[in-house]
Design a protein around this motif. Structure first.
Motif, mmCIF file in Angstrom:
data_model
loop_
_atom_site.group_PDB
_atom_site.id
_atom_site.type_symbol
_atom_site.label_atom_id
_atom_site.label_comp_id
_atom_site.label_asym_id
_atom_site.label_seq_id
_atom_site.Cartn_x
_atom_site.Cartn_y
_atom_site.Cartn_z
ATOM 1 N N LEU A 119 -11.481 2.042 -8.377
ATOM 2 C CA LEU A 119 -12.901 3.029 -8.840
ATOM 3 C C LEU A 119 -12.033 4.949 -8.951
ATOM 4 O O LEU A 119 -12.207 5.102 -8.593
ATOM 5 N N ASP A 168 -10.558 -10.586 3.467
ATOM 6 C CA ASP A 168 -11.622 -9.582 2.722
ATOM 7 C C ASP A 168 -11.635 -8.350 2.993
ATOM 8 O O ASP A 168 -11.558 -7.068 1.477
ATOM 9 N N VAL A 169 -11.385 -7.915 4.081
ATOM 10 C CA VAL A 169 -11.103 -6.206 4.478
ATOM 11 C C VAL A 169 -9.353 -5.594 3.311
ATOM 12 O O VAL A 169 -9.989 -4.900 2.937
ATOM 13 N N THR A 179 -16.061 -8.417 -5.301
ATOM 14 C CA THR A 179 -16.370 -7.579 -4.142
ATOM 15 C C THR A 179 -17.523 -8.470 -2.654
ATOM 16 O O THR A 179 -17.497 -8.901 -1.617
ATOM 17 N N ALA A 180 -18.449 -8.692 -3.316
ATOM 18 C CA ALA A 180 -19.749 -8.599 -3.322
ATOM 19 C C ALA A 180 -19.048 -9.832 -3.031
ATOM 20 O O ALA A 180 -19.899 -10.545 -1.805
ATOM 21 N N ILE A 192 -11.411 -4.695 0.753
ATOM 22 C CA ILE A 192 -12.470 -4.058 0.831
ATOM 23 C C ILE A 192 -11.797 -2.648 0.592
ATOM 24 O O ILE A 192 -11.863 -1.666 -0.269
ATOM 25 N N PHE A 193 -10.221 -2.155 1.051
ATOM 26 C CA PHE A 193 -9.159 -1.230 0.024
ATOM 27 C C PHE A 193 -8.625 -1.756 -1.025
ATOM 28 O O PHE A 193 -8.563 -0.098 -1.839
ATOM 29 N N PHE A 221 1.018 -0.901 -0.042
ATOM 30 C CA PHE A 221 0.705 0.221 -0.017
ATOM 31 C C PHE A 221 1.001 1.221 -0.026
ATOM 32 O O PHE A 221 0.510 2.341 -0.291
ATOM 33 N N ALA A 243 -16.465 -5.096 -8.888
ATOM 34 C CA ALA A 243 -17.791 -4.985 -7.822
ATOM 35 C C ALA A 243 -18.362 -6.155 -7.462
ATOM 36 O O ALA A 243 -18.719 -6.938 -6.305
ATOM 37 N N THR A 281 -14.456 -2.143 -13.364
ATOM 38 C CA THR A 281 -15.345 -1.343 -12.548
ATOM 39 C C THR A 281 -16.774 -2.638 -11.920
ATOM 40 O O THR A 281 -16.516 -3.781 -10.511
ATOM 41 N N ILE A 331 -17.808 -10.383 0.246
ATOM 42 C CA ILE A 331 -18.195 -9.845 1.235
ATOM 43 C C ILE A 331 -19.097 -11.722 1.666
ATOM 44 O O ILE A 331 -19.579 -12.054 3.205
ATOM 45 N N PHE A 353 -9.939 -2.805 -3.423
ATOM 46 C CA PHE A 353 -10.684 -2.413 -4.879
ATOM 47 C C PHE A 353 -10.676 -0.972 -5.258
ATOM 48 O O PHE A 353 -11.341 -0.008 -6.481
ATOM 49 N N PRO A 354 -11.649 -0.177 -3.982
ATOM 50 C CA PRO A 354 -11.745 1.164 -4.733
ATOM 51 C C PRO A 354 -10.289 1.885 -4.980
ATOM 52 O O PRO A 354 -10.459 2.766 -5.656
ATOM 53 N N LEU A 355 -9.333 1.309 -4.166
ATOM 54 C CA LEU A 355 -7.472 2.423 -4.543
ATOM 55 C C LEU A 355 -8.090 1.658 -5.930
ATOM 56 O O LEU A 355 -7.045 2.711 -6.193
#
Lengths: 100, 218
Positions: free
Chosen positions: B216, B204-205, B77-78, B208-209, B47, B74, B70, B81, B211-213
């Motif tokens: 998106l 998973d966590v 990501t789903a 979660i970071f 990171f 997404a 994207t 989760i 994916f947007p970085l």
């Protein structure tokens, strides 16, 4: 000991649905093109909220011993320190950006 | 567990150097959290590389992330989760002595983890076909930036390391299924399930970071 919290199935589903909704929101905000620094701020803020939800309610830190919470918090603190100290170097170099 | 079962309590799992089951469980869980700390710092290095290069080449990230889909990010990501939910359900089943439910939830989790890897495989192979490869193997000219390979090297390192963690998680959960079938786990002893669950939630966590970085930015 606090180690055997049993969440109800309904509660776990609720947590997952909250995470799905936040995932949708983080994608949806990119459709309305927030101006530059704020789009990153919003994306990171949503990711942090999601990470807190997962760690508190899926990883059970909310009910866990405070020592495990401390371990997690310290790892994040040292990660932020690593970012901070590295950027103090790379953002303020007088030399041009290296070739790599 | 505080409520001792009326029948004889199963204590095969208890090591002689622990006072009781609870102490052994808490010690294992704390050990896992210490490991997760090292994992956070392990990914943390990547990171930091992401942040440093983004501060140097902000326009590169905007251009290059257009190559990432994207929609599939997404979906993944789903999927992750959902797999976090089923792992939490597996732990709940073990706590309630529902071994059948434990095995079913573990299988669903393995299925979702494989779905994640299959989607990742299609994403990677689509990029490989275009010549988007890490480092000096990069040979794609669709991104108009001389440092385009840097973004994709970071992309491959971060998602690749994450993918290796998913594969390890799949292996661990198959192992848990075998153990559960041998009737090793019950409400008084499910430590490996709990600890694998913690690992899986951390994976998973991290996504979660990621994916947007990565996906998106636009």
């Amino acid at each position: 000991m606090s180690g055997h919290h049993i969440s109800s199935a309904k509660f776990l589903w609720g947590v997952a649905i909250a995470l799905f909704i936040l995932t949708f929101i983080t994608v949806a905000v990119t459709w309305i093109h927030i101006p530059s620094p704020w789009n990153v701020v919003v994306a990171i803020a949503i990711a942090v909220v999601k990470a807190l939800i997962v760690s508190a309610f899926f990883m059970n830190l909310y009910w866990d011993s405070k020592f495990n919470v401390l371990l997690f918090v310290m790892s994040v603190a040292f990660f932020l320190l690593m970012i901070g100290i590295t950027l103090l170097d790379t953002l303020y170099r007088t030399d041009p950006i290296p070739s790599f | 567990m505080s409520q001792t079962s009326s029948t004889e309590e199963k204590l095969d799992h208890l090591k002689h150097y622990f006072v009781d089951s609870d102490q052994q469980f808490e010690a294992s869980k704390m050990g896992m959290w210490v490991f997760l700390v090292t994992e956070i710092l392990f990914f943390g290095g990547l990171f930091v590389a992401y942040i440093v290069y983004r501060s140097w080449y902000p326009e590169l990230y905007l251009l290059a992330s257009e190559e990432l889909d994207t929609f599939w990010g997404a979906v993944n990501t789903a999927v992750l989760i959902g797999s976090s939910l089923t792992v939490a359900m597996a732990i709940r089943s073990a706590q309630l002595n529902q071994i059948k439910g434990l095995i079913i939830n573990l299988w669903i989790t393995i299925g979702l983890a494989c779905t994640f890897m299959v989607i990742k495989y299609f994403e990677y192979s689509e990029k490989f076909a275009k010549g988007i490869l890490p480092g000096s193997a990069y040979s794609y000219d669709g991104v108009e930036h001389e440092k385009a390979n840097i973004f994709f090297s970071i992309y491959y390192m971060m998602t690749g390391l994450h993918g290796i963690h998913v594969l390890i998680g799949i292996g661990l959960m198959i192992w848990l299924v075998f153990k559960a079938k041998k009737k090793v786990f019950h409400s008084g002893y499910y430590t490996p399930v709990e600890i694998t669950g913690l690992y899986w939630h951390l994976v998973d966590v991290i996504w979660i970071f990621l994916f947007p970085l990565l996906y998106l930015i636009d």
